[in-house]
Every structure is written in C-alpha cells, then in structure tokens.
Design a protein around this motif. Structure first.
Motif, PDB file in Angstrom:
ATOM      1  N   THR A 134       3.203  12.989   5.335  1.00  9.53           N
ATOM      2  CA  THR A 134       2.537  12.283   6.423  1.00  9.53           C
ATOM      3  C   THR A 134       1.109  12.812   6.483  1.00  9.53           C
ATOM      4  O   THR A 134       0.688  13.597   5.623  1.00  9.53           O
ATOM      5  CB  THR A 134       3.230  12.522   7.780  1.00  9.53           C
ATOM      6  OG1 THR A 134       3.063  13.908   8.158  1.00  9.53           O
ATOM      7  CG2 THR A 134       4.725  12.202   7.701  1.00  9.53           C
ATOM      8  N   GLU A 135       0.374  12.400   7.494  1.00 13.96           N
ATOM      9  CA  GLU A 135      -1.005  12.873   7.636  1.00 13.96           C
ATOM     10  C   GLU A 135      -1.072  14.384   7.790  1.00 13.96           C
ATOM     11  O   GLU A 135      -2.012  15.025   7.346  1.00 13.96           O
ATOM     12  CB  GLU A 135      -1.659  12.201   8.840  1.00 13.96           C
ATOM     13  CG  GLU A 135      -3.115  12.585   9.027  1.00 13.96           C
ATOM     14  CD  GLU A 135      -3.764  11.828  10.164  1.00 13.96           C
ATOM     15  OE1 GLU A 135      -4.799  12.295  10.659  1.00 13.96           O
ATOM     16  OE2 GLU A 135      -3.231  10.778  10.559  1.00 13.96           O
ATOM     17  N   LYS A 136      -0.029  14.993   8.390  1.00 13.70           N
ATOM     18  CA  LYS A 136      -0.082  16.420   8.689  1.00 13.70           C
ATOM     19  C   LYS A 136       0.915  17.267   7.902  1.00 13.70           C
ATOM     20  O   LYS A 136       0.824  18.490   7.926  1.00 13.70           O
ATOM     21  CB  LYS A 136       0.149  16.649  10.188  1.00 13.70           C
ATOM     22  CG  LYS A 136      -0.967  16.113  11.069  1.00 13.70           C
ATOM     23  CD  LYS A 136      -0.758  16.520  12.519  1.00 13.70           C
ATOM     24  CE  LYS A 136      -1.922  16.069  13.388  1.00 13.70           C
ATOM     25  NZ  LYS A 136      -1.765  16.503  14.799  1.00 13.70           N
ATOM     26  N   SER A 137       1.877  16.672   7.236  1.00 10.73           N
ATOM     27  CA  SER A 137       2.916  17.451   6.581  1.00 10.73           C
ATOM     28  C   SER A 137       2.931  17.198   5.082  1.00 10.73           C
ATOM     29  O   SER A 137       2.574  16.112   4.617  1.00 10.73           O
ATOM     30  CB  SER A 137       4.285  17.132   7.176  1.00 10.73           C
ATOM     31  OG  SER A 137       4.624  15.778   6.951  1.00 10.73           O
ATOM     32  N   SER A 138       3.358  18.229   4.337  1.00  8.81           N
ATOM     33  CA  SER A 138       3.405  18.135   2.875  1.00  8.81           C
ATOM     34  C   SER A 138       4.532  19.001   2.334  1.00  8.81           C
ATOM     35  O   SER A 138       4.895  20.023   2.932  1.00  8.81           O
ATOM     36  CB  SER A 138       2.090  18.621   2.245  1.00  8.81           C
ATOM     37  OG  SER A 138       0.975  17.928   2.735  1.00  8.81           O
ATOM     38  N   LEU A 139       5.071  18.599   1.199  1.00  6.22           N
ATOM     39  CA  LEU A 139       5.863  19.473   0.358  1.00  6.22           C
ATOM     40  C   LEU A 139       4.927  20.098  -0.668  1.00  6.22           C
ATOM     41  O   LEU A 139       3.902  19.516  -1.017  1.00  6.22           O
ATOM     42  CB  LEU A 139       6.966  18.696  -0.349  1.00  6.22           C
ATOM     43  CG  LEU A 139       8.039  18.052   0.524  1.00  6.22           C
ATOM     44  CD1 LEU A 139       9.006  17.255  -0.347  1.00  6.22           C
ATOM     45  CD2 LEU A 139       8.801  19.094   1.337  1.00  6.22           C
ATOM     46  N   GLU A 382     -12.187   2.865  15.896  1.00  4.21           N
ATOM     47  CA  GLU A 382     -11.153   3.643  15.226  1.00  4.21           C
ATOM     48  C   GLU A 382      -9.980   3.896  16.161  1.00  4.21           C
ATOM     49  O   GLU A 382     -10.131   3.900  17.390  1.00  4.21           O
ATOM     50  CB  GLU A 382     -11.727   4.957  14.714  1.00  4.21           C
ATOM     51  CG  GLU A 382     -12.770   4.759  13.614  1.00  4.21           C
ATOM     52  CD  GLU A 382     -13.365   6.055  13.132  1.00  4.21           C
ATOM     53  OE1 GLU A 382     -13.017   7.116  13.701  1.00  4.21           O
ATOM     54  OE2 GLU A 382     -14.168   6.024  12.186  1.00  4.21           O
ATOM     55  N   PHE A 383      -8.795   4.142  15.580  1.00  7.62           N
ATOM     56  CA  PHE A 383      -7.562   4.299  16.335  1.00  7.62           C
ATOM     57  C   PHE A 383      -6.822   5.551  15.884  1.00  7.62           C
ATOM     58  O   PHE A 383      -6.981   6.019  14.755  1.00  7.62           O
ATOM     59  CB  PHE A 383      -6.644   3.082  16.126  1.00  7.62           C
ATOM     60  CG  PHE A 383      -7.139   1.824  16.793  1.00  7.62           C
ATOM     61  CD1 PHE A 383      -6.619   1.411  18.002  1.00  7.62           C
ATOM     62  CD2 PHE A 383      -8.136   1.061  16.202  1.00  7.62           C
ATOM     63  CE1 PHE A 383      -7.081   0.258  18.615  1.00  7.62           C
ATOM     64  CE2 PHE A 383      -8.612  -0.093  16.803  1.00  7.62           C
ATOM     65  CZ  PHE A 383      -8.071  -0.497  18.016  1.00  7.62           C
ATOM     66  N   ASP A 384      -5.965   6.077  16.771  1.00  4.25           N
ATOM     67  CA  ASP A 384      -5.072   7.159  16.394  1.00  4.25           C
ATOM     68  C   ASP A 384      -3.961   6.622  15.502  1.00  4.25           C
ATOM     69  O   ASP A 384      -3.712   5.418  15.445  1.00  4.25           O
ATOM     70  CB  ASP A 384      -4.463   7.820  17.641  1.00  4.25           C
ATOM     71  CG  ASP A 384      -5.499   8.549  18.467  1.00  4.25           C
ATOM     72  OD1 ASP A 384      -6.511   8.985  17.882  1.00  4.25           O
ATOM     73  OD2 ASP A 384      -5.313   8.683  19.691  1.00  4.25           O
ATOM     74  N   THR A 385      -3.254   7.525  14.824  1.00  9.26           N
ATOM     75  CA  THR A 385      -2.190   7.131  13.901  1.00  9.26           C
ATOM     76  C   THR A 385      -1.147   6.272  14.598  1.00  9.26           C
ATOM     77  O   THR A 385      -0.621   6.639  15.654  1.00  9.26           O
ATOM     78  CB  THR A 385      -1.505   8.385  13.317  1.00  9.26           C
ATOM     79  OG1 THR A 385      -2.500   9.190  12.703  1.00  9.26           O
ATOM     80  CG2 THR A 385      -0.444   8.012  12.289  1.00  9.26           C
ATOM     81  N   ASN A 386      -0.843   5.116  14.003  1.00 12.29           N
ATOM     82  CA  ASN A 386       0.177   4.172  14.487  1.00 12.29           C
ATOM     83  C   ASN A 386      -0.081   3.662  15.899  1.00 12.29           C
ATOM     84  O   ASN A 386       0.799   3.091  16.538  1.00 12.29           O
ATOM     85  CB  ASN A 386       1.583   4.800  14.437  1.00 12.29           C
ATOM     86  CG  ASN A 386       2.032   5.063  13.019  1.00 12.29           C
ATOM     87  OD1 ASN A 386       1.649   4.337  12.105  1.00 12.29           O
ATOM     88  ND2 ASN A 386       2.815   6.104  12.822  1.00 12.29           N
ATOM     89  N   SER A 387      -1.282   3.859  16.434  1.00 10.70           N
ATOM     90  CA  SER A 387      -1.602   3.442  17.795  1.00 10.70           C
ATOM     91  C   SER A 387      -2.447   2.177  17.777  1.00 10.70           C
ATOM     92  O   SER A 387      -3.240   1.957  16.865  1.00 10.70           O
ATOM     93  CB  SER A 387      -2.358   4.553  18.532  1.00 10.70           C
ATOM     94  OG  SER A 387      -2.823   4.093  19.793  1.00 10.70           O
ATOM     95  N   ASP A 420      -4.434   2.963   7.665  1.00  8.36           N
ATOM     96  CA  ASP A 420      -4.514   3.836   6.497  1.00  8.36           C
ATOM     97  C   ASP A 420      -3.309   3.552   5.600  1.00  8.36           C
ATOM     98  O   ASP A 420      -2.833   2.422   5.560  1.00  8.36           O
ATOM     99  CB  ASP A 420      -4.619   5.312   6.915  1.00  8.36           C
ATOM    100  CG  ASP A 420      -3.512   5.724   7.884  1.00  8.36           C
ATOM    101  OD1 ASP A 420      -2.520   4.983   7.996  1.00  8.36           O
ATOM    102  OD2 ASP A 420      -3.639   6.774   8.517  1.00  8.36           O
ATOM    103  N   ASN A 421      -2.754   4.575   4.939  1.00  9.05           N
ATOM    104  CA  ASN A 421      -1.759   4.313   3.898  1.00  9.05           C
ATOM    105  C   ASN A 421      -0.319   4.351   4.401  1.00  9.05           C
ATOM    106  O   ASN A 421       0.544   4.980   3.798  1.00  9.05           O
ATOM    107  CB  ASN A 421      -1.919   5.317   2.754  1.00  9.05           C
ATOM    108  CG  ASN A 421      -1.849   6.755   3.250  1.00  9.05           C
ATOM    109  OD1 ASN A 421      -1.833   7.006   4.446  1.00  9.05           O
ATOM    110  ND2 ASN A 421      -1.806   7.698   2.334  1.00  9.05           N
ATOM    111  N   ALA A 422      -0.017   3.687   5.496  1.00  6.79           N
ATOM    112  CA  ALA A 422       1.364   3.559   5.958  1.00  6.79           C
ATOM    113  C   ALA A 422       2.104   2.574   5.048  1.00  6.79           C
ATOM    114  O   ALA A 422       1.508   1.901   4.228  1.00  6.79           O
ATOM    115  CB  ALA A 422       1.384   3.069   7.402  1.00  6.79           C
TER     116      ALA A 422
END
Length: 487
Positions: A134-139, A382-387, A420-422
């Motif tokens: 996601t925007e904030k998490s990664s493996l 501009e907008f927040d994620t999924n908002s 973005d890349n959803a």
C-alpha cells in the motif's frame, strides 16, 4: 550476569534512540520523504543451532560417554544500523549486531561435565529490496554479508579435562532475511523481520544463528513539498498564435505536454490546437511536422512507439476536428532521444512528455484574423487516499471558479477525477466520486446550475507523475476543473 548486563545496555540504547526520534517528530512529521539516509535500531529473540551430534562425537573420541546433554539456544539479540534508500524499491544497509550468548552442558562417564559458551557479534552490509503493498506498507527481502567474531569458552569438571579453554575466530559469511514494514509517519518506519546469519563457531563447526526482531527506523531523506501546502491558485493557460518576427513572415509553433503513458489530446490543449488550425486554414500551402517525445521511463522501444502514437494522434485530431488535409501533416516519434529537461526530476519528466509542431513559415500575413487569445482555466484539487471529500483549503478557489462561471453564463465546466495506482475497479469508482463531489460542492455552495457541469472519472489512466513516491501518488489523486468554451 553478563547476559543481563548486555540486555540492559541494548534496551537502554534503543530507548535513547527512540527518545531522539520522538523529539524530532513535531518538526518533520508533515514532510514527504522520497529518498535519502536513515538510522535504525532493532532487537528481539536470537536462536542458535548447537552442533549437538558433533560435540557428543568429540567427547566420545576423547574417552567420554555423554549421558545427558542440555543446551541454551536462545538469547536477546540487537542491531544498530544505517542505510540509504535510493527509491521506494531499493536501499543498502550496514551496521553492528550482537546476537548474544549460547551454551551447552554435557554430563559424562567417567563422571564429569563439559560446558561450552558461544558469543557472536560483528558488522554487516546488506542490499534490501522492497515490494510496496500500500502507500505506507511494504514487504522486503535482504541479502548480504557479515564479518563477525565468534568466541567460544570451554570449562571441564570432574574427569573432563579441557586443554584449550578459549577459542576466537573472525570470519566473513553470508546472511539473508525478510520482513514487513509500515510507515508510521513520514519520518518513522516500523519493521518486523527474520534474519539468518551463517557462522563458523571457531572450533571447526558451521551453523546458523537466527534473529527475530522488532525495529524502528528514522529517516533523514530528501524532503519534497510539505503535506499541508497552501491551496494552489487556479492556473490559466493562454492559447494564442505566435506573433510574427517581422512583417514579412508569420511562423507557428505548438507544444503540448502529456500525462504518463497517455497519448490523447486533452481538453486543456484543444484551444492551442484550434489556433494552429486557424493558421493552417489561412495558409493552405504550409505543412506541419508533428514531433512526438517521451521521458526516459520504460524501454526505448516502448517510448519510441508511444512518441509515434502521440504525434499520429495529433495529426488525426487536426484532420478529424478541423478538416486539415492529411497530406499537409507528418508525424515522427523520437522517443526519449530529445529531452528538453532533466529526467531525474518529476517536473523534467513531465516537460519531456510532449509533442512539438514544426510549421512552415508563411509570407504575407495581411488578412489573417486569428482567434483572439482565450483562457482555459484549469484548477487541480488533491485528495487523501481513497477519499472524495473536498479539502477546506480549496473552498475559496472553488468560489473563484463559481464567480467566473456566473459572469460567463455561456461557459460549461468539465470535472475530471483521477486516482493513483489503486486496483482498476476501485480507481474508476473513486475518481468518479471525486469529480461528482466537486460538482456537488459548486451546486450546493455557489448555486451553479448542475446542467453546466460534467463529472467524469478516469481512474488511474491519466497520471501527472509516477506512483513511486508518496508525493507523486498524492499529485495523481486529483480533480481537474476545465472550463469549456462554446465552439
């Protein structure tokens, strides 16, 4: 006692580091990090593989039969490290680690005991590859090498006689690991991970040491624009014919920029093309070469194809919408070979995603009546994620747009929503909701007639920048308001 002191010291180091993190947060939490240096600290359970069979065999060779074998294979391990992140996918890390102490006790016949203790610490250098979820998490996975010191102490009691009580060896070997990380703020990242260190235990045995740790990382990386920036003012683009350099010539040029991986002529550029068409109508002998260009992201072959498609689409548009003879138009794609700006920046990449029209100069400009310069007003929100909630910082600017619409009742407005890349389905839905939300705001707060507003969602198909940074993804979550002029 030695083990307790080491654990206390490690915890103290971690707490001190985290305190520094906390003091730094208020000043930097609102900044976007794209790349740069960082520091990390981690600790957790370490576990060794004791060479039980080898130890028992060695004792038997020396005349001792093992009747009982106990081992302590777990301890507290910690690491302190620094790294440099090149982009969202690759970084390099190096630092110091101490995986603790591990021991065994063997009871023998003739009556006696053999006690051994291993300590293991050293320095490492790893390459870390990240897979964003996601925007904030990664493996992430890591692979690297370590230079480490193994210290082994032996003690014998009873019949067991130890000739060499201490061995030390420094060696270089491989290590690898994997884990998960989450960006708690723009500066602080939380990690959990598992690592395996291959080791030489200084007495001829090879084994593995594992560390399961919890980590906190503090980033010093390059700051982009603040998250809470002032609302941008509406942008005005004036489309007008190029003025003659002298009274004997009238020359035309055209430049249009493109969104990423896109080859369409957007609404905001149609006024520019209309001026070009007016010039071509006046001077039917002139010809135009349309040049297509790209940035340097992607393969050269793909970029060459995309640039050719952009140029051909501009030709098709002039033929279809303005009736220009196709024989007067040529299209050539140059791919990434002719940049006009630095591709290492997002602004430079956008400037390079363009077409240019190179137009023959005409003599005798008398009688040319070009279209007057007309304004295409484009405002981006501009907008927040999924908002799809309109940020209050844009309310005044929307009021300006509404006032302009009231003063010019012949105008309509198109609201284009983007993400973005959803995933594709959610991206389309969210982008449509964003466009509709802005339309609803203009209707309910400023009384604009809904029939003058068109809301369209484009999902993630029209990106202004690449989705590899948080700031880039933020720029792609937007609604663009375009004022349409009657034909």
């Amino acid at each position: 006692m030695m083990k307790t002191n080491k654990i206390t010291q490690a915890i103290g180091t971690a707490i001190g580091t985290l305190t520094l993190f906390g003091l730094a947060l208020p000043a930097v939490a609102s900044q976007k990090i794209e790349s740069g240096w960082y520091l990390g600290v981690g600790g957790g359970s370490s576990q060794a593989t004791i060479a039980r069979a080898d130890i028992i065999a060695d004792l038997l060779e020396s005349g001792y039969t093992t009747t009982e074998f106990n081992s302590d294979t777990k301890d507290f391990g910690f690491k302190i490290y620094g790294g440099y992140q090149f982009n969202r996918h690759i970084s390099i890390e190096g630092g110091y680690f101490d995986l603790g102490e591990f021991s065994y006790t063997a009871t023998t016949i003739p009556a006696g005991t053999s006690f051994g203790e291993l300590e293991f610490d050293g320095w490492n250098l790893d390459v870390v590859a990240m897979l964003p979820l996601t925007e904030k998490s990664s493996l992430f996975v890591r692979i690297g090498a370590h230079s480490s010191k193994a210290s082994v102490d032996f003690v014998g009691t009873g019949a067991v006689n130890v000739l060499n009580p201490r061995f030390q060896k420094t060696s270089t070997d491989y290590k690898f690991g994997f884990g998960y990380q989450y960006e708690m703020t723009e500066r602080v990242t939380f990690r959990i991970e598992a690592e395996r260190y291959r080791m030489d235990d200084a007495v001829g045995n090879h084994g593995d040491l594992d560390l399961f740790s919890v980590n906190l990382i503090y980033r010093f990386g390059t700051r982009s624009r603040p998250e809470a920036t002032p609302a941008p003012a509406p942008r005005a683009v004036v489309a007008a014919p190029v003025q003659p350099a002298a009274t004997t010539q009238y020359c035309g040029v055209l430049e249009i920029q493109f969104e990423i991986a896109n080859d369409d002529i957007q609404r905001i550029n149609r006024e520019h093309v209309l001026v070009l068409a007016t010039f071509l109508d006046k001077y039917p002998e002139t010809k135009v070469e349309i040049e297509g260009h790209t940035d340097n992201v992607g393969t050269r072959a793909d970029n060459l194809r995309l640039s050719q498609q952009r140029a051909e689409n501009a030709v098709d548009y002039l033929v279809r919408e303005h009736g220009i003879d196709r024989d007067r138009l040529s299209a050539t794609g140059y791919g990434e070979s002719r940049p006009v700006a630095d591709n290492s920046t997002e602004a430079g990449k956008q400037a390079n995603r363009r077409i240019n029209a190179v137009i023959d100069c005409a003599t005798d400009i008398e009688g040319l009546t070009p279209l007057p310069a007309r304004i295409t007003l484009a405002m981006e929100l501009e907008f927040d994620t999924n908002s799809s909630v309109v940020d209050p910082k844009y309310h005044d600017q929307l009021g300006t747009v509404a006032e302009y619409l009231r003063r010019h009742p012949e105008l309509t407005a198109t609201l284009e929503g983007h993400t973005d890349n959803a995933n594709a389905d959610r991206a389309q839905r969210v982008s449509q909701e964003r466009a509709q939300s802005v339309a609803n705001y203009l209707v309910t707060h400023f009384g604009i007639d809904r029939s003058r507003l068109t809301a369209e969602g484009f999902g993630a198909t029209r990106r202004d920048t690449y989705n590899i940074t948080a700031s880039g993804r933020q720029e792609n979550r937007r609604v663009t308001i375009i004022l349409d002029y009657p034909k």
